[in-house]
Design a protein around this motif. Structure first.
Motif, PDB file in Angstrom:
ATOM      1  N   LEU A  28     -13.632  31.483  62.599  1.00  0.00           N
ATOM      2  CA  LEU A  28     -13.885  32.019  61.624  1.00  0.00           C
ATOM      3  C   LEU A  28     -14.665  33.303  61.841  1.00  0.00           C
ATOM      4  O   LEU A  28     -15.699  33.326  62.376  1.00  0.00           O
ATOM      5  CB  LEU A  28     -14.599  31.227  60.451  1.00  0.00           C
ATOM      6  N   ALA A  29     -14.530  34.402  61.262  1.00  0.00           N
ATOM      7  CA  ALA A  29     -15.412  35.662  61.588  1.00  0.00           C
ATOM      8  C   ALA A  29     -15.860  36.077  60.002  1.00  0.00           C
ATOM      9  O   ALA A  29     -15.107  36.049  58.983  1.00  0.00           O
ATOM     10  CB  ALA A  29     -14.611  36.835  62.195  1.00  0.00           C
ATOM     11  N   VAL A  30     -16.973  36.177  59.983  1.00  0.00           N
ATOM     12  CA  VAL A  30     -17.822  36.572  58.726  1.00  0.00           C
ATOM     13  C   VAL A  30     -18.594  37.846  59.058  1.00  0.00           C
ATOM     14  O   VAL A  30     -19.026  38.051  60.094  1.00  0.00           O
ATOM     15  CB  VAL A  30     -18.731  35.252  58.136  1.00  0.00           C
ATOM     16  N   PRO A  31     -18.717  38.596  57.896  1.00  0.00           N
ATOM     17  CA  PRO A  31     -19.619  39.739  58.113  1.00  0.00           C
ATOM     18  C   PRO A  31     -20.952  39.163  58.006  1.00  0.00           C
ATOM     19  O   PRO A  31     -21.440  38.132  57.554  1.00  0.00           O
ATOM     20  CB  PRO A  31     -19.591  40.545  56.645  1.00  0.00           C
ATOM     21  N   ASN A  32     -21.727  40.134  58.961  1.00  0.00           N
ATOM     22  CA  ASN A  32     -23.428  39.689  58.985  1.00  0.00           C
ATOM     23  C   ASN A  32     -24.035  39.790  57.741  1.00  0.00           C
ATOM     24  O   ASN A  32     -24.768  41.051  57.533  1.00  0.00           O
ATOM     25  CB  ASN A  32     -23.936  40.408  60.255  1.00  0.00           C
ATOM     26  N   THR A  33     -24.110  39.260  56.719  1.00  0.00           N
ATOM     27  CA  THR A  33     -24.775  39.097  55.323  1.00  0.00           C
ATOM     28  C   THR A  33     -25.594  38.101  55.234  1.00  0.00           C
ATOM     29  O   THR A  33     -25.461  36.824  55.921  1.00  0.00           O
ATOM     30  CB  THR A  33     -23.522  39.418  54.182  1.00  0.00           C
ATOM     31  N   ALA A  34     -26.310  38.060  54.094  1.00  0.00           N
ATOM     32  CA  ALA A  34     -27.070  36.756  53.796  1.00  0.00           C
ATOM     33  C   ALA A  34     -26.196  35.544  53.602  1.00  0.00           C
ATOM     34  O   ALA A  34     -26.607  34.438  53.337  1.00  0.00           O
ATOM     35  CB  ALA A  34     -27.975  37.273  52.740  1.00  0.00           C
ATOM     36  N   ASN A  35     -25.019  35.902  53.127  1.00  0.00           N
ATOM     37  CA  ASN A  35     -24.042  34.617  52.801  1.00  0.00           C
ATOM     38  C   ASN A  35     -23.548  34.283  53.906  1.00  0.00           C
ATOM     39  O   ASN A  35     -23.002  32.925  54.020  1.00  0.00           O
ATOM     40  CB  ASN A  35     -22.894  35.144  51.969  1.00  0.00           C
ATOM     41  N   ALA A  36     -23.601  34.734  55.266  1.00  0.00           N
ATOM     42  CA  ALA A  36     -23.057  34.155  56.503  1.00  0.00           C
ATOM     43  C   ALA A  36     -23.336  32.612  56.733  1.00  0.00           C
ATOM     44  O   ALA A  36     -22.504  31.854  57.172  1.00  0.00           O
ATOM     45  CB  ALA A  36     -23.509  35.141  57.517  1.00  0.00           C
ATOM     46  N   PRO A  37     -24.705  32.294  56.715  1.00  0.00           N
ATOM     47  CA  PRO A  37     -24.766  30.980  56.877  1.00  0.00           C
ATOM     48  C   PRO A  37     -24.409  29.863  56.020  1.00  0.00           C
ATOM     49  O   PRO A  37     -23.865  28.919  56.673  1.00  0.00           O
ATOM     50  CB  PRO A  37     -26.562  30.944  56.781  1.00  0.00           C
ATOM     51  N   ARG A  38     -24.120  30.323  54.716  1.00  0.00           N
ATOM     52  CA  ARG A  38     -23.812  29.184  53.826  1.00  0.00           C
ATOM     53  C   ARG A  38     -22.175  29.198  53.918  1.00  0.00           C
ATOM     54  O   ARG A  38     -21.645  27.990  54.065  1.00  0.00           O
ATOM     55  CB  ARG A  38     -23.888  29.833  52.681  1.00  0.00           C
ATOM     56  N   ILE A  39     -21.545  30.319  54.459  1.00  0.00           N
ATOM     57  CA  ILE A  39     -20.103  30.362  54.691  1.00  0.00           C
ATOM     58  C   ILE A  39     -19.885  29.419  55.929  1.00  0.00           C
ATOM     59  O   ILE A  39     -19.028  28.488  56.016  1.00  0.00           O
ATOM     60  CB  ILE A  39     -19.453  31.596  54.774  1.00  0.00           C
ATOM     61  N   ALA A  40     -20.568  29.781  56.963  1.00  0.00           N
ATOM     62  CA  ALA A  40     -20.470  28.957  58.117  1.00  0.00           C
ATOM     63  C   ALA A  40     -20.590  27.396  57.914  1.00  0.00           C
ATOM     64  O   ALA A  40     -19.859  26.456  58.345  1.00  0.00           O
ATOM     65  CB  ALA A  40     -21.503  29.495  59.236  1.00  0.00           C
ATOM     66  N   ARG A  41     -21.667  27.199  57.455  1.00  0.00           N
ATOM     67  CA  ARG A  41     -22.117  25.860  57.207  1.00  0.00           C
ATOM     68  C   ARG A  41     -20.888  24.885  56.312  1.00  0.00           C
ATOM     69  O   ARG A  41     -20.499  23.998  56.689  1.00  0.00           O
ATOM     70  CB  ARG A  41     -23.263  25.828  56.134  1.00  0.00           C
ATOM     71  N   ASP A  42     -20.362  25.928  55.391  1.00  0.00           N
ATOM     72  CA  ASP A  42     -19.343  25.076  54.454  1.00  0.00           C
ATOM     73  C   ASP A  42     -18.021  24.736  55.504  1.00  0.00           C
ATOM     74  O   ASP A  42     -17.316  23.998  55.162  1.00  0.00           O
ATOM     75  CB  ASP A  42     -18.958  25.678  53.277  1.00  0.00           C
ATOM     76  N   PHE A  43     -17.613  25.890  56.187  1.00  0.00           N
ATOM     77  CA  PHE A  43     -16.577  25.702  57.174  1.00  0.00           C
ATOM     78  C   PHE A  43     -16.841  24.767  57.993  1.00  0.00           C
ATOM     79  O   PHE A  43     -15.729  23.780  58.277  1.00  0.00           O
ATOM     80  CB  PHE A  43     -16.413  27.191  57.704  1.00  0.00           C
ATOM     81  N   VAL A  44     -17.789  24.639  58.777  1.00  0.00           N
ATOM     82  CA  VAL A  44     -17.891  23.462  59.729  1.00  0.00           C
ATOM     83  C   VAL A  44     -17.995  22.190  58.973  1.00  0.00           C
ATOM     84  O   VAL A  44     -17.316  21.169  59.536  1.00  0.00           O
ATOM     85  CB  VAL A  44     -19.446  23.776  60.360  1.00  0.00           C
ATOM     86  N   GLY A  45     -18.759  21.817  57.729  1.00  0.00           N
ATOM     87  CA  GLY A  45     -18.724  20.820  57.065  1.00  0.00           C
ATOM     88  C   GLY A  45     -17.327  20.432  56.739  1.00  0.00           C
ATOM     89  O   GLY A  45     -16.961  19.190  56.855  1.00  0.00           O
ATOM     90  N   SER A  46     -16.676  20.972  56.131  1.00  0.00           N
ATOM     91  CA  SER A  46     -15.330  20.955  55.996  1.00  0.00           C
ATOM     92  C   SER A  46     -14.377  20.724  57.021  1.00  0.00           C
ATOM     93  O   SER A  46     -13.628  19.414  57.108  1.00  0.00           O
ATOM     94  CB  SER A  46     -14.541  22.322  55.306  1.00  0.00           C
ATOM     95  N   LEU A  47     -14.459  20.983  58.124  1.00  0.00           N
ATOM     96  CA  LEU A  47     -13.595  20.859  59.320  1.00  0.00           C
ATOM     97  C   LEU A  47     -14.106  19.399  59.622  1.00  0.00           C
ATOM     98  O   LEU A  47     -13.155  18.590  60.090  1.00  0.00           O
ATOM     99  CB  LEU A  47     -13.801  22.009  60.682  1.00  0.00           C
ATOM    100  N   LEU A  48     -15.168  19.166  59.784  1.00  0.00           N
ATOM    101  CA  LEU A  48     -15.523  17.744  60.292  1.00  0.00           C
ATOM    102  C   LEU A  48     -15.159  16.618  59.275  1.00  0.00           C
ATOM    103  O   LEU A  48     -14.892  15.689  59.792  1.00  0.00           O
ATOM    104  CB  LEU A  48     -17.157  17.752  60.648  1.00  0.00           C
ATOM    105  N   ARG A  49     -15.502  16.895  58.159  1.00  0.00           N
ATOM    106  CA  ARG A  49     -14.981  15.834  57.090  1.00  0.00           C
ATOM    107  C   ARG A  49     -13.508  15.762  57.415  1.00  0.00           C
ATOM    108  O   ARG A  49     -12.924  14.327  57.458  1.00  0.00           O
ATOM    109  CB  ARG A  49     -15.289  16.202  55.780  1.00  0.00           C
ATOM    110  N   VAL A  50     -12.624  16.524  57.339  1.00  0.00           N
ATOM    111  CA  VAL A  50     -11.252  16.394  57.531  1.00  0.00           C
ATOM    112  C   VAL A  50     -10.968  15.842  58.771  1.00  0.00           C
ATOM    113  O   VAL A  50     -10.016  15.071  58.986  1.00  0.00           O
ATOM    114  CB  VAL A  50     -10.467  17.787  57.438  1.00  0.00           C
ATOM    115  N   GLY A  51     -11.756  16.292  59.902  1.00  0.00           N
ATOM    116  CA  GLY A  51     -11.414  15.647  61.237  1.00  0.00           C
ATOM    117  C   GLY A  51     -12.029  14.278  61.586  1.00  0.00           C
ATOM    118  O   GLY A  51     -12.384  13.898  62.726  1.00  0.00           O
ATOM    119  N   ARG A  52     -12.405  13.636  60.688  1.00  0.00           N
ATOM    120  CA  ARG A  52     -12.944  12.213  60.509  1.00  0.00           C
ATOM    121  C   ARG A  52     -14.240  12.212  61.466  1.00  0.00           C
ATOM    122  O   ARG A  52     -14.468  11.108  62.166  1.00  0.00           O
ATOM    123  CB  ARG A  52     -12.066  11.107  61.155  1.00  0.00           C
TER     124      ARG A  52
END
Length: 158
Positions: A28-52
């Protein structure tokens, strides 16, 4: 050529862990904004929940938030790239920016307690099985990746 600085073991500095075998990779590539940490956190969390890997979700979300926040606050990179590789036993997450000169360093614990900033890398150091930085570009550095690896606890008989 790649230069590697790794933590936490002061006596042995490991190279970045090899990608987990038999795993799946996501980017995932995100713009360097204040929202980047939240977007990255949600991305990784979703992948790990789906990936057991639900047992690793909280630690991974905390680590990725700290590292992406560092990239946002301390670099002027236009994009922050998050690479995640997951297999049955481990997860490797890498955060890349195009400012290799801004290396993350954990602060002295006393110094970190004196200020509100500076606790993030101590958290990563505590939670991750391994973590470190990789500089890309040898004599002309062009990018830096801060990576961490989390692994499932081995259960007897599993």
């Amino acid at each position: 050529m790649t230069t590697v600085t790794a933590f936490p073991a002061p006596s042995a500095l490991p190279a970045p862990p090899p990608p987990p075998q038999g795993g799946e990779s996501y980017r995932l590539a995100v713009p360097n904004t204040a929202n980047a940490p939240r977007i990255a956190r949600d991305f990784v969390g979703s992948l790990l929940r789906v990936g057991r890997h639900s047992a690793l979700v909280d630690d991974a979300r905390l680590c990725i938030t700290e590292i992406v926040t560092n990239a946002h606050r301390h670099t002027r990179t236009r994009q922050i790239r998050i690479d995640v590789t997951i297999n049955r036993k481990q997860v490797t997450v890498s955060v890349t920016d195009d400012r290799p000169w801004a290396l993350p360093m954990p602060q002295n614990r006393g110094q970190a307690q004196e200020f509100e900033d500076g606790q993030g890398l101590h958290l990563v150091d505590t939670l991750a099985r391994a973590w470190g930085t990789t500089i890309y570009g040898a004599c002309s550095p062009r990018a830096k990746a801060v990576w961490f690896m989390l692994a499932r606890s081995e259960v007897a008989g599993a």
